[in-house]
Motif scaffolding. Structure first.
Motif, short mmCIF file in Angstrom:
data_model
loop_
_atom_site.label_atom_id
_atom_site.label_comp_id
_atom_site.label_asym_id
_atom_site.label_seq_id
_atom_site.Cartn_x
_atom_site.Cartn_y
_atom_site.Cartn_z
N THR A 28 30.86 11.73 28.32
CA THR A 28 30.76 13.12 28.02
C THR A 28 31.58 13.77 28.57
O THR A 28 31.82 13.48 30.00
N ASP B 31 25.03 9.52 28.96
CA ASP B 31 26.25 8.93 28.39
C ASP B 31 27.66 9.16 29.49
O ASP B 31 27.69 10.60 29.56
N CYS C 64 16.22 14.68 22.96
CA CYS C 64 17.55 14.23 22.94
C CYS C 64 18.43 15.40 22.75
O CYS C 64 18.39 16.29 21.91
N SER D 180 27.66 3.35 30.19
CA SER D 180 28.92 3.51 29.94
C SER D 180 29.36 2.08 29.47
O SER D 180 28.62 1.05 29.27
N ILE E 114 23.88 7.39 18.45
CA ILE E 114 23.46 7.11 19.70
C ILE E 114 22.03 7.48 20.14
O ILE E 114 21.36 6.72 20.62
N ARG E 115 21.96 8.70 20.14
CA ARG E 115 20.72 9.50 20.64
C ARG E 115 19.46 8.85 19.87
O ARG E 115 18.57 8.41 20.24
N ASP F 146 23.60 12.55 25.07
CA ASP F 146 24.83 11.94 24.43
C ASP F 146 25.26 12.83 23.18
O ASP F 146 24.56 13.57 22.53
N ASN F 147 26.49 12.96 23.25
CA ASN F 147 27.21 13.75 22.26
C ASN F 147 27.00 13.19 20.77
O ASN F 147 27.30 13.77 19.80
N GLU F 148 26.63 11.88 20.61
CA GLU F 148 26.83 11.13 19.59
C GLU F 148 25.46 11.13 18.93
O GLU F 148 24.58 10.35 19.26
N LYS G 248 26.98 -0.46 28.10
CA LYS G 248 26.55 -0.04 26.56
C LYS G 248 26.16 -1.18 25.83
O LYS G 248 25.44 -1.33 24.95
#
Length: 212
Positions: free
Chosen positions: A56, A53, A32, A79, A13-14, A8-10, A101
């Motif tokens: 992404t 995610d 992660c 999602s 969230i990770r 995940d890019n956040e 999500k």
């Protein structure tokens, strides 16, 4: 021990997903990763499960990279949408799971365990979307198959029949005798496997014959 990689890019969230999974004795979050480093991380860590995610920007490239691996992990897409098109795309790309999500956090650990055992996991809304799409595709295929057996003239009659025209009106429109129209109607009903005009009209609509 079930090895898991979270993609995940956040960072928040990770961290949240890692915190939930680390509470389980049989699950080890080995990494992660943001999406840009995911394929390399997965190749290095060899996880059994990947939580990915769907938002992404490089998700398609990532799924392709994972699919090319020897013994690829089970990938579960996380999602914000249960849209059937998104679900179909994810499953067609090789995902073993698709979870919204807003899924309750306590369901995440059982989800990972099931994925590790080879199950395909979807939430109820997602399952409904998949089944709905599957049934629609089956119905459309069946209707198209029946339509394919019709002659060109029978198709012409079917389109007018579906528009609500009587046999006499169809004959006038196509310059056919009433008896000939009746023969065409009888034949097309038989080929479509239906007994009523409204059933034939429904198949014509499902096959796309009535669209402008």
């Amino acid at each position: 021990m079930i090895r898991v990689v979270i993609v995940d890019n956040e960072p928040l969230i990770r961290a949240g997903l890692e915190h939930i999974l680390d509470a389980a004795d049989d699950i080890d979050v080995v990494a992660c990763s943001p999406v840009g480093q995911a394929v390399e991380t997965i190749q290095e860590q060899r996880p059994r499960v990947v939580l990915l995610d769907s938002c992404t920007s490089d998700a398609d490239t990532l799924s392709t990279g994972i699919g090319r691996m020897t013994n690829p992990p089970a990938v579960c897409v996380l999602s914000a949408s249960s849209n059937e098109e998104f679900v179909a795309t994810a499953l067609a790309s090789g995902a073993a799971g698709y979870i919204p999500k807003d899924t309750a956090p306590e369901r995440l650990v059982p989800l990972v365990r099931s994925l590790a055992q080879g199950w395909t996991m979807m939430s109820s809304p997602v399952s409904h979307a998949v089944v709905t799409r599957f049934l629609a595709d089956i119905t459309r295929t069946s209707a198209t198959s029946g339509i394919g057996r019709l002659t060109t003239r029978e198709r012409d009659v079917l389109v007018l029949l579906a528009a609500g025209l009587s046999n006499a009106a169809i004959g006038g429109r196509l310059h056919l005798s009433l008896g000939t129209v009746k023969d065409h109607v009888r034949s097309l009903l038989s080929k479509l496997g239906v007994e009523r005009r409204v059933q034939a009209a429904l198949q014509a609509e499902r096959a796309g014959l009535l669209r402008p």
